[in-house]
Design a protein around this motif. Structure first.
Motif, PDB file in Angstrom:
ATOM      1  N   LYS A  60       0.794  -1.229   0.000  1.00 14.98           N
ATOM      2  CA  LYS A  60       0.000   0.000   0.000  1.00 14.98           C
ATOM      3  C   LYS A  60       0.829   1.283   0.000  1.00 14.98           C
ATOM      4  O   LYS A  60       0.417   2.279  -0.588  1.00 14.98           O
ATOM      5  N   GLU A 114       9.488  13.490  -0.401  1.00 12.43           N
ATOM      6  CA  GLU A 114      10.807  14.096  -0.148  1.00 12.43           C
ATOM      7  C   GLU A 114      11.911  13.033  -0.118  1.00 12.43           C
ATOM      8  O   GLU A 114      13.024  13.269  -0.596  1.00 12.43           O
ATOM      9  N   GLU A 134       1.395  18.838   3.461  1.00 11.11           N
ATOM     10  CA  GLU A 134       1.689  19.511   4.730  1.00 11.11           C
ATOM     11  C   GLU A 134       0.814  20.732   5.014  1.00 11.11           C
ATOM     12  O   GLU A 134       0.382  20.934   6.150  1.00 11.11           O
TER      13      GLU A 134
HETATM   14  N1  CAA Z   1       2.048   9.572  10.345  1.00 13.33           N
HETATM   15  C1  CAA Z   1       1.588   8.750  11.308  1.00 13.33           C
HETATM   16  N2  CAA Z   1       0.664   7.804  11.098  1.00 13.33           N
HETATM   17  C2  CAA Z   1       0.168   7.678   9.859  1.00 13.33           C
HETATM   18  C3  CAA Z   1       0.601   8.495   8.790  1.00 13.33           C
HETATM   19  C4  CAA Z   1       1.587   9.483   9.075  1.00 13.33           C
HETATM   20  N3  CAA Z   1       2.102  10.308   8.116  1.00 13.33           N
HETATM   21  N4  CAA Z   1      -0.078   8.157   7.671  1.00 13.33           N
HETATM   22  C5  CAA Z   1      -0.901   7.137   8.026  1.00 13.33           C
HETATM   23  N5  CAA Z   1      -0.758   6.852   9.352  1.00 13.33           N
HETATM   24  C6  CAA Z   1      -1.466   5.845  10.131  1.00 13.33           C
HETATM   25  C7  CAA Z   1      -2.910   6.277  10.372  1.00 13.33           C
HETATM   26  O1  CAA Z   1      -2.985   7.166  11.480  1.00 13.33           O
HETATM   27  C8  CAA Z   1      -3.572   4.946  10.632  1.00 13.33           C
HETATM   28  O2  CAA Z   1      -3.293   4.553  11.955  1.00 13.33           O
HETATM   29  P1  CAA Z   1      -4.466   3.838  12.853  1.00 13.33           P
HETATM   30  O3  CAA Z   1      -4.764   2.563  12.120  1.00 13.33           O
HETATM   31  O4  CAA Z   1      -3.789   3.627  14.167  1.00 13.33           O
HETATM   32  O5  CAA Z   1      -5.608   4.782  12.859  1.00 13.33           O
HETATM   33  C9  CAA Z   1      -2.814   3.992   9.708  1.00 13.33           C
HETATM   34  O6  CAA Z   1      -1.588   4.653   9.372  1.00 13.33           O
HETATM   35  C10 CAA Z   1      -3.554   3.716   8.408  1.00 13.33           C
HETATM   36  O7  CAA Z   1      -3.886   4.965   7.830  1.00 13.33           O
HETATM   37  P2  CAA Z   1      -5.364   5.345   7.312  1.00 13.33           P
HETATM   38  O8  CAA Z   1      -6.391   4.628   8.111  1.00 13.33           O
HETATM   39  O9  CAA Z   1      -5.449   6.838   7.247  1.00 13.33           O
HETATM   40  O10 CAA Z   1      -5.303   4.704   5.835  1.00 13.33           O
HETATM   41  P3  CAA Z   1      -6.144   5.151   4.560  1.00 13.33           P
HETATM   42  O11 CAA Z   1      -5.948   4.082   3.541  1.00 13.33           O
HETATM   43  O12 CAA Z   1      -7.535   5.527   4.926  1.00 13.33           O
HETATM   44  O13 CAA Z   1      -5.412   6.504   4.045  1.00 13.33           O
HETATM   45  C11 CAA Z   1      -3.510   7.887   3.539  1.00 13.33           C
HETATM   46  C12 CAA Z   1      -4.088   6.456   3.597  1.00 13.33           C
HETATM   47  C13 CAA Z   1      -4.258   8.697   2.459  1.00 13.33           C
HETATM   48  C14 CAA Z   1      -2.031   7.793   3.195  1.00 13.33           C
HETATM   49  C15 CAA Z   1      -3.720   8.565   4.901  1.00 13.33           C
HETATM   50  O14 CAA Z   1      -3.219   7.708   5.909  1.00 13.33           O
HETATM   51  C16 CAA Z   1      -3.009   9.888   5.039  1.00 13.33           C
HETATM   52  O15 CAA Z   1      -3.505  10.887   4.546  1.00 13.33           O
HETATM   53  N6  CAA Z   1      -1.864   9.912   5.753  1.00 13.33           N
HETATM   54  C17 CAA Z   1      -1.131  11.122   6.024  1.00 13.33           C
HETATM   55  C18 CAA Z   1      -0.374  11.596   4.806  1.00 13.33           C
HETATM   56  C19 CAA Z   1       0.296  12.914   5.088  1.00 13.33           C
HETATM   57  O16 CAA Z   1      -0.333  13.913   5.335  1.00 13.33           O
HETATM   58  N7  CAA Z   1       1.643  12.925   5.044  1.00 13.33           N
HETATM   59  C20 CAA Z   1       2.427  14.105   5.283  1.00 13.33           C
HETATM   60  C21 CAA Z   1       2.893  14.133   6.699  1.00 13.33           C
HETATM   61  S1  CAA Z   1       3.629  15.666   7.124  1.00 13.33           S
HETATM   62  C22 CAA Z   1       5.223  15.586   6.589  1.00 13.33           C
HETATM   63  O17 CAA Z   1       5.630  14.659   5.929  1.00 13.33           O
HETATM   64  C23 CAA Z   1       6.077  16.732   7.040  1.00 13.33           C
HETATM   65  C24 CAA Z   1       7.454  16.787   6.517  1.00 13.33           C
HETATM   66  O18 CAA Z   1       7.712  17.031   5.350  1.00 13.33           O
HETATM   67  C25 CAA Z   1       8.570  16.681   7.452  1.00 13.33           C
END
Ligand code: CAA
Length: 260
Positions: A60, A114, A134
């Protein structure tokens, strides 16, 4: 050494690094960033590794970003340090002697895009998704997205991606030059290994000095970049592979590069 959040495999001259935090879709927390740094330190010293494939374990996700749960607890000073930890890893990948290919098998969001940007080549499965979400979290990219993305795809496209938080599918990523190639999901790893084997069959010093010249050149003017290229072009003439590679061509024979 043993890793908690990574799997390291070897296949001929290829090291395959798989990020393995299935419960968080391979999100990068501090522990994983540190383990990645350790694994790349280990690989840099391993003369048997000529190419690295970096991917996410499972079907995934490549990396679903920096770990949002960990980041939610940071104060400004800690957040700056977390960003710097990410930068050190990305720079380490860029400065690794061997080429690193990002094999993007699924979500590559935020820190995932990144991480892929810090690699030399990016290939993707057709289900891959890229983006910098972000600003939709009240943050901004902190592991190099504001710097590497404009350099790769141009500032107009990068600005749109960084300001909208929109997700790009694999074909759109290909169209704008964010990935080199897109393959059917089930074929991705075979294609990655095949590309890595091709690179591994070439003169390792030639490949490594090309990598270094590309990165040196991106940060200096073209005349200074040419001076660097001439210096390493001279350096390679002290290698056995240069002598044997040219000799084999002239004699119409085959030579297997040794990396010396
Ligand atoms: N950090 C921590 N946990 C995360 C995560 C992340 N970036 N992405 C997903 N998870 C976790 C979820 O919290 C979830 O945990 P639980 O089962 O304990 O609830 C598990 O992974 C499965 O995720 P979803 O239930 O959300 O899965 P989905 O299939 O419905 O969605 C997804 C998948 C679209 C990738 C969604 O998880 C999502 O939007 N994730 C975040 C993506 C994101 O915003 N990334 C950027 C982070 S900020 C960053 O990266 C800053 C930087 O540059 C330094």
């Amino acid at each position: 050494m043993a890793y908690e959040n990574l799997i390291l495999e070897h296949q001929d001259y290829i090291a395959i690094v798989k990020i393995n935090r299935p419960k968080a879709l391979n999100a990068l927390n501090s522990a994983t960033l540190q383990e990645l740094s350790q694994v790349f330190t280990e690989i840099a010293q391993d003369k048997n590794v000529r190419v690295v494939l970096l991917t996410g374990n499972g079907e995934k996700s490549f990396v679903a970003g920096a770990d949002i749960a960990e980041m939610s607890k940071l104060n400004p000073m800690q957040a700056q340090k977390f960003s710097q930890l990410g930068h050190r890893l990305m720079n380490q990948i860029e400065n690794l002697p061997q080429p690193v290919i990002a094999v993007v098998n699924g979500f590559a969001l935020g820190g995932g895009t990144e991480l892929a940007l810090a690699c030399d080549i990016r290939i993707a499965g057709e289900k891959a998704k890229f983006g910098q979400p972000e600003v939709g979290l009240g943050l901004l990219a902190g592991f190099g997205g504001t710097q590497r993305l404009p350099r790769l795809v141009g500032s107009g496209r990068a600005s749109e991606i960084l300001f909208t938080a929109d997700t790009l599918d694999a074909q759109e990523a290909y169209r704008i030059g964010l990935v080199n190639r897109v393959y059917p999901q089930e074929d991705l790893m075979n294609q990655a290994v095949s590309l890595a084997n091709k690179i591994a069959s070439r003169a390792p010093m030639g490949v490594q000095l090309s990598k270094s010249a590309i990165h040196v050149g991106q940060n200096i003017d073209i005349v200074s970049g040419q001076a660097y290229e001439s210096a390493v072009f001279g350096e390679i003439f002290s290698s056995e592979d240069q002598k044997e590679g040219c000799r084999a061509f002239l004699e119409k024979s085959k030579y297997e590069y040794k990396g010396v």
